[in-house]
Structure formats: C-alpha cells, structure tokens
Design an enzyme around this catalytic site. Structure first.
Site, PDB file in Angstrom:
ATOM      1  N   SER A  58      28.852  25.019   1.288  1.00 18.49           N
ATOM      2  CA  SER A  58      28.492  24.154   0.166  1.00 18.49           C
ATOM      3  C   SER A  58      27.776  24.896  -0.957  1.00 18.49           C
ATOM      4  O   SER A  58      27.582  24.350  -2.041  1.00 18.49           O
ATOM      5  CB  SER A  58      27.608  22.996   0.660  1.00 18.49           C
ATOM      6  OG  SER A  58      26.374  23.478   1.151  1.00 18.49           O
ATOM      7  N   VAL A 103      25.959  24.013  12.971  1.00 18.83           N
ATOM      8  CA  VAL A 103      26.615  24.967  13.873  1.00 18.83           C
ATOM      9  C   VAL A 103      25.711  25.445  15.002  1.00 18.83           C
ATOM     10  O   VAL A 103      26.193  26.014  15.984  1.00 18.83           O
ATOM     11  CB  VAL A 103      27.175  26.193  13.101  1.00 18.83           C
ATOM     12  CG1 VAL A 103      28.264  25.767  12.127  1.00 18.83           C
ATOM     13  CG2 VAL A 103      26.070  26.971  12.407  1.00 18.83           C
ATOM     14  N   LYS A 154      21.147  38.896  12.563  1.00 13.35           N
ATOM     15  CA  LYS A 154      22.273  39.528  11.872  1.00 13.35           C
ATOM     16  C   LYS A 154      22.740  40.807  12.575  1.00 13.35           C
ATOM     17  O   LYS A 154      23.934  41.148  12.519  1.00 13.35           O
ATOM     18  CB  LYS A 154      21.892  39.819  10.419  1.00 13.35           C
ATOM     19  CG  LYS A 154      21.706  38.551   9.577  1.00 13.35           C
ATOM     20  CD  LYS A 154      22.955  37.695   9.550  1.00 13.35           C
ATOM     21  CE  LYS A 154      22.862  36.547   8.557  1.00 13.35           C
ATOM     22  NZ  LYS A 154      24.114  35.755   8.503  1.00 13.35           N
ATOM     23  N   ALA A 212      17.176  40.396  13.507  1.00 16.85           N
ATOM     24  CA  ALA A 212      17.670  40.322  14.882  1.00 16.85           C
ATOM     25  C   ALA A 212      18.942  39.495  14.958  1.00 16.85           C
ATOM     26  O   ALA A 212      19.913  39.863  15.635  1.00 16.85           O
ATOM     27  CB  ALA A 212      16.599  39.729  15.795  1.00 16.85           C
ATOM     28  N   TYR A 243      15.481  37.190  11.187  1.00 18.32           N
ATOM     29  CA  TYR A 243      16.735  37.295  10.445  1.00 18.32           C
ATOM     30  C   TYR A 243      17.463  38.598  10.781  1.00 18.32           C
ATOM     31  O   TYR A 243      18.680  38.608  11.026  1.00 18.32           O
ATOM     32  CB  TYR A 243      16.447  37.217   8.949  1.00 18.32           C
ATOM     33  CG  TYR A 243      17.665  37.087   8.069  1.00 18.32           C
ATOM     34  CD1 TYR A 243      18.369  35.885   8.002  1.00 18.32           C
ATOM     35  CD2 TYR A 243      18.112  38.144   7.295  1.00 18.32           C
ATOM     36  CE1 TYR A 243      19.492  35.746   7.186  1.00 18.32           C
ATOM     37  CE2 TYR A 243      19.222  38.020   6.469  1.00 18.32           C
ATOM     38  CZ  TYR A 243      19.902  36.818   6.422  1.00 18.32           C
ATOM     39  OH  TYR A 243      21.011  36.698   5.619  1.00 18.32           O
ATOM     40  N   ASN A 271      29.719  31.797   7.986  1.00 23.47           N
ATOM     41  CA  ASN A 271      28.789  32.115   6.907  1.00 23.47           C
ATOM     42  C   ASN A 271      27.451  31.381   7.024  1.00 23.47           C
ATOM     43  O   ASN A 271      26.449  31.832   6.475  1.00 23.47           O
ATOM     44  CB  ASN A 271      29.433  31.771   5.567  1.00 23.47           C
ATOM     45  CG  ASN A 271      28.450  31.812   4.428  1.00 23.47           C
ATOM     46  OD1 ASN A 271      28.069  32.877   3.944  1.00 23.47           O
ATOM     47  ND2 ASN A 271      27.984  30.636   3.988  1.00 23.47           N
TER      48      ASN A 271
END
Length: 241
Positions: free
Chosen positions: A8, A58, A153, A151, A149, A84
């Site tokens: 979005s 998700v 990614k 960790a 973040y 994403n």
C-alpha cells in the site's frame, strides 16, 4: 499473477505498480491502510492494468494460510510472490523490549516464511514460480539501534538461500533484494543530521527511489532472470561495497 505484501505504500507500492505495468495481475496486500491499498489498485487500473486488494497481517500464520488459499481459489495460481511487508521498532539493544524485538521479527522474518510456506506448495505443483524477498543493507552490515531489524533482515537472506536450494528442482527461483536508504515513509522521519550522515556513507551520494528497487524486483520476476536463484541484489548506491 503476482502477490506483493505490504504494497500500500513505499517500496511495495512501487513494485506493485511496476509488475502491473509489465502485464501482471497484482494482488495488493495491506495490513493497516485499506485506503492506500485502494489508491494503488486504482492507479494500476487507470494505467490499463488489473489488481485486487487483500488485507492480511503476514505475521499471523493462520491468516496467511487463508490469504494464499483465497487467492488461489479466486485466481487459480500465483506466479510471483514479493515479500515486502516490514516494520521497524528502533532502539538501543540494552533498552529494547522483548515486544519490540518480537514484533519486528514476527513481521519481517516470520511473515516472509509464512507466505513462502503456503505459496510454495502451489508453485511446486505448477513447477514454476518467482519468489522475491526484501532484505536490507542493514541485514548485511548491521546498524546501531536496529538490532531487531538487522536480525530480521539477515534472517531473510538465510531463508532466501535455504528456500532457493529446496525449490530449485521444481523450477522456482528465490532471490532477495537488499535496499539501502530509499526515500520512503520510513526514511522521511530521519533528522537532517542523520540524513546527512547517511548520505556520506553512500558512494553515489544520495538516497534511492522506490522505483529503482521496483525495477530490480521486476527483473528478478522476469523470464530473463530464470537462471538466477539464491542471490542477494544490492540496491544501495554502493553503500555496502
């Protein structure tokens, strides 16, 4: 037929628009803002493309299963999956709450696992598919104040490589994109001092645009990228070079 999670706004929005312009029917997944998702759908349709919107968090395993089943039931197949959807809850490691760590990992890493888990069974049956996971430059280099973040990614990269090995015999490619600093809602909140310090680390001397990440995603989803799998494509202006 493409599914783009977190589509979005920002990078997800740009990827959805790009895939639609390449002829794909795009399911625009969102969690919070139906209004923004509708705007993406309308923009795709105004340009002559086709899209639908679907709400799903998700990070929820069961909701993801229902999401993918519903899409398959409605449209018959999924050729492209772009993971994403992502969140940040920045803070120093010594002060970070368990909730802040879990929330980021649950969405960014487990959410990616959830969708791959349920999409892969259909892609295996059709013996084809493209899975593209959004990692980050932070998942490669680390970043102070973003342990959760980074960790999540970094985990996406490991998950990408494992899935690529498992699914390759069925003609399915799995790759990751690691964006650097991109002009999105996430980076718009940075102070001028932080922006200047960040730009100083980028050889090309500027933040990237969501559309530049979208071009990379469209390439990895294309027939031309059919012999590429298990790779991490950096779109970061040379930052990690």
């Amino acid at each position: 037929m493409a599914v783009v999670t977190g589509a979005s706004r920002g990078i997800g929005r740009a990827i959805a628009l790009r895939l639609a312009s390449s002829g794909a029917f795009v399911v625009v997944n969102y969690n919070g803002s139906k209004e923004r998702a509708e705007e993406v759908k309308q923009k795709i349709e105004a340009a002559g493309g086709a899209a639908a919107i679907y709400q799903c968090d998700v990070s929820d395993y069961e909701k993801c299963e229902t999401f993918i089943q519903d899409v398959i039931q409605e449209y018959g197949k999924i050729d492209i999956l772009v993971n994403n959807a992502g969140v940040t809850r920045d803070g120093l490691l010594m002060k970070m709450s368990e909730e802040a760590f879990d929330q980021v990992v649950d969405t960014n890493l487990k959410g990616t696992f959830h969708t791959i888990r349920f999409v892969s069974r259909y892609m295996v049956k059709q013996r084809s598919g493209r899975i593209i996971n959004l990692s980050s430059v932070v998942g490669v280099s680390g970043n102070a104040g973003q342990a959760n973040y980074a960790a999540s990614k970094a985990g996406v990269i490991g998950l990408t490589k494992a899935a690529a090995r498992e699914l390759a015999p069925r003609g399915i490619t799995v790759n990751a994109i690691a964006p650097g600093f991109i002009e999105t809602d996430m980076t718009s909140v940075l102070s001028e001092k932080v922006r200047e310090a960040s730009v100083a680390q980028i050889p090309l001397g500027s933040f990237g645009k969501p559309e530049q990440v979208a071009f990379a995603a469209a390439f990895l989803a294309s027939e031309e990228a059919g012999y590429i799998t298990g790779q991490v494509l950096h779109v970061d202006g040379g930052m990690v070079m």
